[in-house]
Design an enzyme around this catalytic site. Structure first.
Site, PDB file in Angstrom:
ATOM      1  N   TYR A  44      -2.706  -1.578  10.440  1.00  0.00           N
ATOM      2  CA  TYR A  44      -2.738  -1.863   9.002  1.00  0.00           C
ATOM      3  C   TYR A  44      -1.443  -1.401   8.334  1.00  0.00           C
ATOM      4  CZ  TYR A  44      -4.114  -1.454   4.090  1.00  0.00           C
ATOM      5  OH  TYR A  44      -4.155  -1.557   2.723  1.00  0.00           O
ATOM      6  N   SER A  45      -1.033  -0.150   8.619  1.00  0.00           N
ATOM      7  CA  SER A  45       0.170   0.405   7.976  1.00  0.00           C
ATOM      8  C   SER A  45       1.388  -0.464   8.293  1.00  0.00           C
ATOM      9  CB  SER A  45       0.433   1.834   8.445  1.00  0.00           C
ATOM     10  OG  SER A  45      -0.721   2.622   8.310  1.00  0.00           O
ATOM     11  N   ALA A  46       1.450  -0.982   9.534  1.00  0.00           N
ATOM     12  CA  ALA A  46       2.599  -1.820   9.923  1.00  0.00           C
ATOM     13  C   ALA A  46       2.618  -3.121   9.120  1.00  0.00           C
ATOM     14  CB  ALA A  46       2.542  -2.119  11.421  1.00  0.00           C
TER      15      ALA A  46
ATOM     16  N   LYS B 289       1.515  -3.444   6.123  1.00  0.00           N
ATOM     17  CA  LYS B 289       1.883  -3.087   4.737  1.00  0.00           C
ATOM     18  C   LYS B 289       3.379  -2.758   4.648  1.00  0.00           C
ATOM     19  CE  LYS B 289      -1.684  -4.286   3.369  1.00  0.00           C
ATOM     20  NZ  LYS B 289      -1.959  -5.182   2.251  1.00  0.00           N
TER      21      LYS B 289
ATOM     22  N   SER C 179       0.860  -1.194   0.000  1.00  0.00           N
ATOM     23  CA  SER C 179       0.000   0.000   0.000  1.00  0.00           C
ATOM     24  C   SER C 179       0.888   1.233   0.000  1.00  0.00           C
ATOM     25  CB  SER C 179      -0.850  -0.014   1.276  1.00  0.00           C
ATOM     26  OG  SER C 179      -1.462   1.240   1.489  1.00  0.00           O
TER      27      SER C 179
HETATM   28  N1  LIG Z   1      -8.836  -0.418  -1.201  1.00  0.00           N
HETATM   29  C1  LIG Z   1      -7.791   0.345  -0.872  1.00  0.00           C
HETATM   30  O1  LIG Z   1      -7.925   1.567  -0.679  1.00  0.00           O
HETATM   31  C2  LIG Z   1      -6.411  -0.277  -0.785  1.00  0.00           C
HETATM   32  C3  LIG Z   1      -5.304   0.583  -0.804  1.00  0.00           C
HETATM   33  C4  LIG Z   1      -4.025   0.031  -0.688  1.00  0.00           C
HETATM   34  C5  LIG Z   1      -3.871  -1.343  -0.587  1.00  0.00           C
HETATM   35  N2  LIG Z   1      -4.962  -2.150  -0.568  1.00  0.00           N
HETATM   36  C6  LIG Z   1      -4.756  -3.604  -0.443  1.00  0.00           C
HETATM   37  O2  LIG Z   1      -5.355  -4.260  -1.514  1.00  0.00           O
HETATM   38  C7  LIG Z   1      -5.621  -5.614  -1.144  1.00  0.00           C
HETATM   39  C8  LIG Z   1      -7.011  -5.989  -1.634  1.00  0.00           C
HETATM   40  O3  LIG Z   1      -7.968  -5.182  -0.970  1.00  0.00           O
HETATM   41  P1  LIG Z   1      -9.226  -4.547  -1.731  1.00  0.00           P
HETATM   42  O4  LIG Z   1      -9.107  -3.074  -1.637  1.00  0.00           O
HETATM   43  O5  LIG Z   1      -9.406  -5.158  -3.054  1.00  0.00           O
HETATM   44  O6  LIG Z   1     -10.394  -4.951  -0.711  1.00  0.00           O
HETATM   45  P2  LIG Z   1     -11.549  -6.036  -0.791  1.00  0.00           P
HETATM   46  O7  LIG Z   1     -12.435  -5.783  -1.962  1.00  0.00           O
HETATM   47  O8  LIG Z   1     -12.147  -6.044   0.574  1.00  0.00           O
HETATM   48  O9  LIG Z   1     -10.766  -7.401  -1.064  1.00  0.00           O
HETATM   49  C9  LIG Z   1     -10.092  -8.091  -0.054  1.00  0.00           C
HETATM   50  C10 LIG Z   1      -9.919  -9.535  -0.517  1.00  0.00           C
HETATM   51  O10 LIG Z   1      -9.158 -10.225   0.490  1.00  0.00           O
HETATM   52  C11 LIG Z   1      -9.801 -11.466   0.740  1.00  0.00           C
HETATM   53  N3  LIG Z   1      -9.466 -11.939   2.083  1.00  0.00           N
HETATM   54  C12 LIG Z   1      -9.586 -11.295   3.266  1.00  0.00           C
HETATM   55  N4  LIG Z   1      -9.190 -12.090   4.276  1.00  0.00           N
HETATM   56  C13 LIG Z   1      -8.791 -13.264   3.708  1.00  0.00           C
HETATM   57  C14 LIG Z   1      -8.274 -14.474   4.215  1.00  0.00           C
HETATM   58  N5  LIG Z   1      -8.090 -14.678   5.531  1.00  0.00           N
HETATM   59  N6  LIG Z   1      -7.955 -15.465   3.352  1.00  0.00           N
HETATM   60  C15 LIG Z   1      -8.135 -15.286   2.013  1.00  0.00           C
HETATM   61  N7  LIG Z   1      -8.638 -14.170   1.471  1.00  0.00           N
HETATM   62  C16 LIG Z   1      -8.963 -13.174   2.316  1.00  0.00           C
HETATM   63  C17 LIG Z   1     -11.288 -11.193   0.553  1.00  0.00           C
HETATM   64  O11 LIG Z   1     -11.958 -12.387   0.158  1.00  0.00           O
HETATM   65  P3  LIG Z   1     -12.867 -13.311   1.086  1.00  0.00           P
HETATM   66  O12 LIG Z   1     -13.552 -12.442   2.085  1.00  0.00           O
HETATM   67  O13 LIG Z   1     -13.800 -13.956   0.103  1.00  0.00           O
HETATM   68  O14 LIG Z   1     -11.916 -14.295   1.686  1.00  0.00           O
HETATM   69  C18 LIG Z   1     -11.242 -10.253  -0.653  1.00  0.00           C
HETATM   70  O15 LIG Z   1     -11.215 -10.998  -1.847  1.00  0.00           O
HETATM   71  C19 LIG Z   1      -5.442  -5.688   0.376  1.00  0.00           C
HETATM   72  O16 LIG Z   1      -4.209  -6.298   0.678  1.00  0.00           O
HETATM   73  C20 LIG Z   1      -5.403  -4.224   0.790  1.00  0.00           C
HETATM   74  O17 LIG Z   1      -4.630  -4.032   1.942  1.00  0.00           O
HETATM   75  C21 LIG Z   1      -6.230  -1.645  -0.672  1.00  0.00           C
END
Ligand SMILES: NC(=O)c1ccc[n+]([C@@H]2O[C@H](COP(=O)([O-])OP(=O)(O)OC[C@H]3O[C@@H](n4cnc5c(N)ncnc54)[C@H](OP(=O)(O)O)[C@@H]3O)[C@@H](O)[C@H]2O)c1
Length: 272
Positions: free
Chosen positions: A153-155, A157, A140
């Site tokens: 969360y930041s930690a 990442k 992130s």
């Molecule tokens: N959205 C933002 O603003 C943002 C910014 C920077 C980085 N990110 C990063 O992007 C990544 C994806 O997030 P997103 O924004 O796309 O959010 P999201 O739509 O909530 O997707 C998160 C995904 O992670 C899966 N997940 C959560 N816990 C899990 C587990 N224990 N085992 C397997 N799968 C799991 C969820 O699927 P299930 O619930 O079906 O398991 C879902 O498919 C994350 O690592 C997040 O930190 C997001």
């Protein structure tokens, strides 16, 4: 040329993972979609297969090493190999450090950090045997700076970012690339997940619409990185420049973050 090179994606049931699965399939990569919500994965895999691509759906909780080993095995059984692993599964937790729930702190590390390692470790012997591949960590922009109420969360990442960088250098010359992905605020189910874990929002994720990006923007940048490997994937030059400035001038960064924090407290109070 990535046609026919399979990618295994964790957290592919929504958001960035799902958009990346769709984008990879459009360039001819067979895609293994994994997450816990199997119904969603089945639907996405069916869409890809109907459009002429190749996809399988795998139920995998990244916290489980057995699930991760099985996800790699299922991908190899279906497609003959794994070329790329995108360790993307993750969620956010909003709480001040002083009163943070320790169990929730440990859980977010289990999923975001150790979960990434679990899937990467499961795939590494195969990649090393083939002497080619591409590991991607979904870190992130917040890997470079922590926001108030978002330290946990930041930690996680930052930990991904550090491991990704070390691994990238360790793997130089082996044929295996390693990249970290640094999205800014992305319109996904992420904020809903934060509220589910943390309760009523403290406003940390409030950003103007103009500062948000789509999951497809991140997915397109990931595909470019797969096609032409580089260490870090950024989708916002202004975010990257601001974070570089914040590292150079920590006092200034604190001042800006403190003002934002105070404004958010006022806004959330006004909203009731
Ligand atoms: N959205 C933002 O603003 C943002 C910014 C920077 C980085 N990110 C990063 O992007 C990544 C994806 O997030 P997103 O924004 O796309 O959010 P999201 O739509 O909530 O997707 C998160 C995904 O992670 C899966 N997940 C959560 N816990 C899990 C587990 N224990 N085992 C397997 N799968 C799991 C969820 O699927 P299930 O619930 O079906 O398991 C879902 O498919 C994350 O690592 C997040 O930190 C997001």
């Amino acid at each position: 040329m990535l046609t026919g090179k399979p990618i295994l994606i964790t957290g592919a049931s929504s958001g960035i993972g799902l958009a990346t699965a769709m984008a990879c399939s459009r360039i001819g990569m067979p895609v293994a979609l994994s997450a816990r919500r199997k119904d969603r994965l089945d639907e996405a895999a069916a869409r890809i297969n109907q459009a002429g691509g190749q996809a399988i759906a795998i139920r995998c909780n990244v916290v489980s090493k057995e699930d991760c080993a099985d996800a790699v095995k299922q991908t190899i059984d279906a497609f003959g190999s794994v070329y790329s692993v995108f360790a993307n599964a993750g969620y956010g937790y909003e709480a001040p450090v002083a009163t943070m729930d320790e169990a929730k702190l440990r859980d977010i590390f289990e999923v975001n950090f150790y979960g990434s390692l679990n899937i990467i470790w499961a795939a590494m012997p195969h990649l090393q045997h083939r002497k080619e591949g591409h590991i991607l960590w979904c870190s992130s922009g917040l890997s470079k700076i922590s926001l108030p109420n978002f330290a946990a969360y930041s930690a996680t990442k930052a930990a991904q970012d550090h491991f990704g960088r070390a691994m990238r250098i360790e793997l130089l010359g082996t044929g295996i690339h390693c990249s970290t992905v640094h999205p800014i605020t992305t319109e996904t189910e992420f904020s809903t997940g934060v509220e589910a874990v943390s309760g009523k929002s403290r406003g940390t994720l409030r950003t103007p619409r103009s500062a948000r990006q789509s999951a497809e923007t991140v997915a397109d940048a990931i595909v470019k990185c797969l096609e032409s490997p580089k260490g870090e994937v950024w989708t916002s030059f202004s975010a990257r420049a601001s974070l570089a400035l914040a590292t150079l001038c920590p006092g200034l960064a604190d001042w800006v973050l403190a003002r934002r924090h105070q404004n958010l407290i006022r806004e959330v109070e006004q909203d009731g």
